[in-house]
Design a protein around this motif. Sequence first.
Motif, PDB file in Angstrom:
ATOM      1  N   HIS F 151       0.839  -1.179   0.000  1.00 51.81           N
ATOM      2  CA  HIS F 151       0.000   0.000   0.000  1.00 51.81           C
ATOM      3  C   HIS F 151       0.888   1.248   0.000  1.00 51.81           C
ATOM      4  CE1 HIS F 151      -3.621   2.286   0.831  1.00 51.81           C
ATOM      5  NE2 HIS F 151      -2.903   2.982   1.692  1.00 51.81           N
ATOM      6  N   ILE F 155       1.165   3.921  -2.942  1.00 52.88           N
ATOM      7  CA  ILE F 155       0.511   5.190  -2.663  1.00 52.88           C
ATOM      8  C   ILE F 155       1.529   6.304  -2.456  1.00 52.88           C
ATOM      9  CG2 ILE F 155      -1.141   6.373  -1.151  1.00 52.88           C
ATOM     10  CD1 ILE F 155      -2.329   4.037  -2.701  1.00 52.88           C
ATOM     11  N   HIS F 156       2.653   5.999  -1.761  1.00 50.18           N
ATOM     12  CA  HIS F 156       3.572   7.071  -1.426  1.00 50.18           C
ATOM     13  C   HIS F 156       4.769   7.170  -2.339  1.00 50.18           C
ATOM     14  CE1 HIS F 156       1.472   8.061   2.149  1.00 50.18           C
ATOM     15  NE2 HIS F 156       1.576   6.840   2.621  1.00 50.18           N
ATOM     16  N   ARG F 498       7.341  11.838  11.116  1.00 43.29           N
ATOM     17  CA  ARG F 498       6.281  10.895  11.429  1.00 43.29           C
ATOM     18  C   ARG F 498       6.676   9.511  10.917  1.00 43.29           C
ATOM     19  NH1 ARG F 498       1.008   9.444   9.822  1.00 43.29           N
ATOM     20  NH2 ARG F 498       1.388  10.188   7.720  1.00 43.29           N
TER      21      ARG F 498
HETATM   22  S1  SF4 Z   1      -0.674   7.435   5.352  1.00 48.76           S
HETATM   23 FE1  SF4 Z   1      -0.139   6.597   3.460  1.00 48.76          FE
HETATM   24  S2  SF4 Z   1       0.102   4.494   3.829  1.00 48.76           S
HETATM   25 FE2  SF4 Z   1      -0.971   5.318   5.497  1.00 48.76          FE
HETATM   26  S3  SF4 Z   1      -3.068   5.036   4.962  1.00 48.76           S
HETATM   27 FE3  SF4 Z   1      -2.518   7.013   4.331  1.00 48.76          FE
HETATM   28  S4  SF4 Z   1      -1.947   6.751   2.263  1.00 48.76           S
HETATM   29 FE4  SF4 Z   1      -1.938   4.791   3.147  1.00 48.76          FE
END
Ligand code: SF4
Lengths: 143, 294, 131, 124, 359, 645
Positions: F151, F155-156, F498
């Motif tokens: 994920h 996503i990142h 973080r």
């Molecule tokens: S912070 Fe990033 S890894 Fe965590 S839920 Fe949100 S999008 Fe997903």
Amino acid sequence: MSSIHKSPWLLHYDGSSCNGCDIEVLACTTPVYDVERFGVINTGNPMHADIFLITGGINSQNESVVKQIYDQMPQPKVVIAVGTCACTGGIFKECYNIKGGADTVIPVDIYVPGCAARPESIIDGVVKGVALFKEKAASLKAE
Amino acid sequence: MTVQIRVILAVCYIILAPIIIGLLDGCDRKISARMQGRKGPSVLQPFYDLKKLFEKEFLSANKMQLFMIRSYLCFIILAGILFFAGFDLLLVVFALSTSAMFLILASTATHSPFSSQGTHRELVQIMACEPMELLVPVGFYLATIPKTFNVSNIVRNSDYSNVIFLPGFFVGFVFILTIKFRKSPFDISTSHHAHQEVVKGVTAEMVGKEYGMVTLAEWYENAILYGIVALFFLNSNPLSIVGAIVAILCVWFLEILIDNTSARVKWQLMLKLAWGVTIIAAGMNLFLLEIIRG
Amino acid sequence: MGQFLPFTKQVLKNLFSKPATTQYPFVPKEYPERTRGHVDIDSDKCILCGMCMRSCPPGAITVDRAGKKWSINRFDCIQCGYCVEKCPKKCLSITPGYQEPGPEKFRYEVEVPYEPPKPAAKPQAPAAVEK
Amino acid sequence: MQEIKKDLYLIDKAELLQVIMEKKNALWRLCQICCCYPKAENHYEVTYSFANGYDFANYRLIAERDEEVPSISRVYKSAIYYENEMHELWGLNVENIKVDLHDKLYRIDVETPFMEKEEAKDGE
Amino acid sequence: MGNRSIVPYGPQHPVLPEPIHLDLVLEDEKVLAAIPSIGFIHRGLESLTSKKDFNEMVYVAERICGICSFMHGMGYCMAIEDIMGVEVPRRADYLRTIWAEMSRLHSHLLWLGLLADGFGFESLFMHSWRLRETILDMFEESTGGRVIFSVNTIGGVLKDMPNEMLKEFVKKLDAMEKEIRETTSIFLNDYTVKSRLVDVGIITGEDAIRRGAVGPMMRASGINVDMRKNGYAAYNDIDFEVITSNKCDSYARCEVRIGELFQSIDIIRQCVAKIPDTEINTKVTGMPNGESFIRVEQPRGEAFYHVRANGTKFLDRFRVRTPTFANIPALTQTLQGCQYGDVPLLVLTIDPCISCTER
Amino acid sequence: METLVTALICFPFLWAIFPALIHNSKCRAFFVYLGCGIVMVSSVFIAIRWFLAGGETLNFRLPHQELFGHIFLVGDVFLMCFITYLAFKYKRPIISFLTITSTVIPSALEFVGPKLPNTYTMRFDWLTFIMVLIIGVIGSLIGVYAVGYMHGYHIHHHKELTDRRSFFLAMIFVFFGAMFGLVFSANLLSLYFFWEITSVTSFLLIGYTRTDEAINNSFKALWMNLLGGCGLAVAITVGYLWFNTANLFEFIRIAKLSPDDMRCLLPIAMLAFAALTKSAQFPFSGWLLGAMVAPTPSSALLHSATMVKAGVYLLIRLTTAMADNYVGNMVALIGGFTFLVASCLAISVSDGKKVLAYSTISNLGLIVACTGCGYAETIWAAVFLVIFHAVSKSMLFQCVGAIENTIGSRDVEDMQGLMSIFPKLAFILMIGIAGMFLAPFGMLISKWAALKAFIDTKSVYVSSLMVLFICFGSATTMFYWTKWMSKILGPATREKSRDLTKKNEYISMFFHATLMVALILGFPWLSQNVLKPLSRNMFGAVEQVISQENIIIMIVLLVGVFVIPAFNYIMTKNSKYRPVLTYMGGANAGDNMSFVSATGEAKEMHVANFYMEEIMGEKKLFTPAIIISAFLIIVYMIIVIGGAF
Ligand code: SF4
Ligand code: SF4
Ligand code: SF4
Ligand code: SF4
Ligand code: SF4
Ligand code: SF4
Ligand code: SF4
Ligand code: SF4
């Protein structure tokens, strides 16, 4: 009884001297004068040093260096100004970049005059400086 | 070996090791000074120095350091106890390398250019010595019958001094001792005498009692190393103790002599030499020994 | 021995011979006569002309004409000997034995018994030295 | 180019680069660059000294108070220190030094100490 | 960044007797870039010309540096003498030469010691410095100072060395020569020492010239230049060969300096043999007016004095360009690509003297 | 039991359909968790049941063995076609050649070759027991971790890549299935089938990102593994033609009966060869390094729990057939050599994942070397290493992955002061690293036993060489781990930020950490109750590998390692000190991080580790290492093959 006076390790820094005093300081560690007889080791590291031998009249660039090195030496410590320059600024005291004497920057315990300071003077200075340790250590304990 | 004897030996080690090594160190400094044509300090100088270090004000850039150094000291002593109480030699070596790790961690606990440069050199030194250190137990294992890593058995079961079977190992070990004792030409990570480009290297950031503990730990470690030298000579005959003491003194003098007659080499050369000697001296010896014993 | 440890011979020789170290603080040092240790004054000869004060490069000497005092800061003197050379009466000399180190910088003061002569005498003496 | 004295020539700014290139190509060594502000003359004198074996030659450039002199540090690398020094101690503007330390060569407290004293004298 | 370290080196550092600072970029221990920073000993003594008259400046000049103090004094005096057209008595020239060569001896021995300390050979350091003490004793006996002699004056020298004293000195030097030969052979032959010097810090002859190197730094790159051949003082009467080496590395620099030790002893012998009995100084009157360029071969190489006088007792300009200043660009080049452990060594192989560099 | 085992093998294959088809990320995650949970629980359940039943070796045939036989055959052919297709698509003809030869010959033999006796095809013994636990527990934890990680990955960090997470997660389940199948198989035909599945899935996982580099590396992995597959195929062929068997244990029995007959050794040599490729030994290490382009969980999977373990698993099986013969010597030398060279190479890289990759190769080298010796001690050490390595490596990979997602770099240099910024991550990393080399953690105990065994090895030159390999390899191993450790514990140069690590990643990592500590503390029990019966099983009666006394010392050290620092920490916590700046020769610019530079401004100081590129760099060592090891293998192979004909 403290034993610092039996094992005074020294740090030498050239705070804008002409080199004459520095080589005499070095000469003290060599066979003919051998200050290691008194347990003196020429360490290069302020953290390990007890005696700060400073030569030269301190210029503006050196000021912070000298202060910092002094600060990094653990108590009890003794500062010995070696040479006329370190005592008063000597012949250079009128130069625009000389503060004039090590005592303008850090507290000095013993002044060793001479241009260049003779090894015998330096040994005498060190011996006198070492003598200060007893009270310094005592006052430190009292704190 | 009974538990009582083991305990006595361990206690002796804890008490005597610093005294003996400190004195040897004092004599070392005196002799070095004389070799340089100087008068030199008192023989008790190392003790004055040590005492002084414990009396100094405690400065630090990072508190972690003290805790690491204490652990370093404790581990060395633990290793020493294992050795002198006659346990497994290989495990002693392992314990020593664990203790070395604490020293490394202690010196990198601060963000200092000199101590971290020194640390990496220290790591190279460890890497240079470690093969030989590990090979020494292997040598003893092969030389004794029945094969054993156990220090007390090595002594008890040998009829002759093991150095007869292990000349290559002995040479290799004496060679790396120069590295271990931080003597010229291999005083690259920190040095007692002549000045260093890395200042005091690993110990550059250690102040007062920290430095004192490191010194003490080095004494304890040197005791183990001299103990291993002795192990090459000890056998079931109690007279061999004399031989062992003579051997220790010879090795000690040899190290002083080498220290005073060589320049500090660079780490690349040190690594090459240390590994080269290990492979040639100890490796050949190992091979021959295997043929004999195989 | 060739390349390996050729220094051994020397080192062993040193080990078994007397060290070169002086006994210094326990046995006093003997200096050769020319040694420039410190500046001395023969106060009887001094005429308080101030030549030394003006010539001294670091300005270690002060001459107090009114108070009849000649003084030197030995912690400031560089033992160059220029004052000795310049002194018209040759009453200064530089002799072995240095100023002891100490925790305080101080001036060394000498009373000068010299009586200034009549004002008329004044110009000639230094003029001879100056050029 | 005009010879003032043995081995000392007066040149102007236009000639400087040509002289420098000549020297460089003949493998002369840069001995030093000296800046001077003679009291009487009230202008800068910059002297470039070159040597080749035992041969010796000095070239002097005259610059007014606010004038800029060209840098030779791109031809002679060692000029970097001399030129920075001239700027830091005399306040002489040198164009385009290869490594310009911006008065941080000696890191002194006073500004252009060699000039200041002149002004103080002038003011007296 | 990544695998590269960026660390400071100095100003306070035990291997460097004097403060100099370097920014080092390292990969492991390989130096990728080294940027020197100077100014820790900058005093500004050239500006003292406005406060001290030209006679007092002799003492200031001597204190440009405590190692070749004598030569600084001599160089300055030579410049003033040149401006004022003073003819120095011949004996003074010879005495100057003798002291200058003795200074070279002490300086080179000092350097050898520091070099030994730089590569961690403590006993060799001690040994070199012990030898040096003999020279210092000779200095003290003849001038009254161990480090700073204050014997130069405009027009000659202030103190004479009686002929007996000179003979005595030569005898001492003869005895020393043997010891020096033994000690220096260690520098040239020992395996560990060679591992530190050979092929370290190579600078070719052309690079040396391009970067303006002087002295042994240059001669070790095969360039045959020695200012003494210009024949100042008594050198025009002396017979000597310029010592060079073609190896261009640190070892060559060591070799050249060691060669110069014996050369100096030889020159002193020649001087003592030839020294005439004349006055030792001439009276100098008047004020200097004019300018002069003087170059003197110091232990570290060519020193450059430029004196500009204006007819008053205060000089317009006194400029010293010392050998170390000239050698720094060459040093920067040798540092490129060396090992971290070689840094102090390379700094030492130019025989640095920071105090004169920064004046 | 048979049914349970069958279910265990089949379940993951079937479950893979869920993640493959579900594209809603929440929902899919749920199915992955559930699947992993089931795998874990069932594997543990089966293992414990077997353990409680007394740990007897079970030989059995699968229910519907015939059917499965056909499935394997069809599967083999299908895989062959698939690979051939890809090979043509990406123009890599050698690969199609390899796959066709290695599949066609055994399949053909199955049709036309002699009919083999109907023996058991599956076996459940101590080694299987350990492997099942590793795959079941570690594998499914990786599965759990993968959900969170992938994920973050998409996503990142890698928004540019097509999101093929469904495929990825499905592949993980296929992997589980294949691995389970592999460790149960006694029959080489089924073993071969599962073997090929792992090769192909790893190929697919490595190529996951479909960048050029990924595709290249995935093909590299594929051809190396297929080459190993050829070895298997040859062994099967030989079995059909000479010995009339395809049973692994038959081969071993035959080889043990006549250790000097090269004909009997040939299949063993071929199997060992296959295992060497799979366990990424030199000269076949390239593929494992190439696998680093894949997202972390797949690397972790490949390295710690599955792919490479398949190789060492097979070698451990073969070990009794390799004692003191040419094959054994070859395996031992290759292993020892790999141990040394890979640990040298690990010194020269700063990419955390690459360090882990080299250290994996190096550790596997040690295990392989142990198996090559064929003594009870070495097997003890080897199995022990397998267990420790699985747990700590998987933990390390996960941790590095999490760090990478959090600080945006996995370079060791960028982990400066991690302990003070992300203490949780750093702590886990520390445990993992400590486990890899410190006395008295697992690795060291094994090294102790291995060293002892190597000295006792009969062949003098092998023995001497192996001892040297171990001694030097330990030294280099210490170097790269310690320098990493010192980076983490050093002072921080960056700001706190973080922690982006997801909860499920933490769960997995903490579980690993606990497992690790439990293993360390429980090693005497493990030795007594698992390893001892295992070696008894293999070697008959065995003496105590590690004496009671030494166990006590190790426990003392162990306690020391935990207690001494803890005690010292408490003791020093309140010691008074005056804070000072660190020593920088007086050049500090007011803090510990920067100094006054040559231009007079503050400049940030950075101290990097040593990498010794010029001595141990990849450029320097890699090619020579491949040449030497290839030479070694070829020489030994010639001896064995030459002797056989
Ligand atoms: S912070 Fe990033 S890894 Fe965590 S839920 Fe949100 S999008 Fe997903
Ligand atoms: S006192 Fe004299 S010798 Fe010492 S540094 Fe100052 S000028 Fe030099
Ligand atoms: S010797 Fe020099 S410094 Fe000392 S008082 Fe005389 S003139 Fe001044
Ligand atoms: S120069 Fe001589 S006479 Fe004049 S004040 Fe000084 S000491 Fe006295
Ligand atoms: S004029 Fe005379 S009194 Fe005045 S300073 Fe000169 S010599 Fe001294
Ligand atoms: S002995 Fe040498 S290296 Fe040491 S501090 Fe002194 S000058 Fe520096
Ligand atoms: S180089 Fe300069 S400062 Fe150094 S000794 Fe020579 S003259 Fe003196
Ligand atoms: S490799 Fe980098 S960069 Fe790629 S996943 Fe990991 S975080 Fe992202």
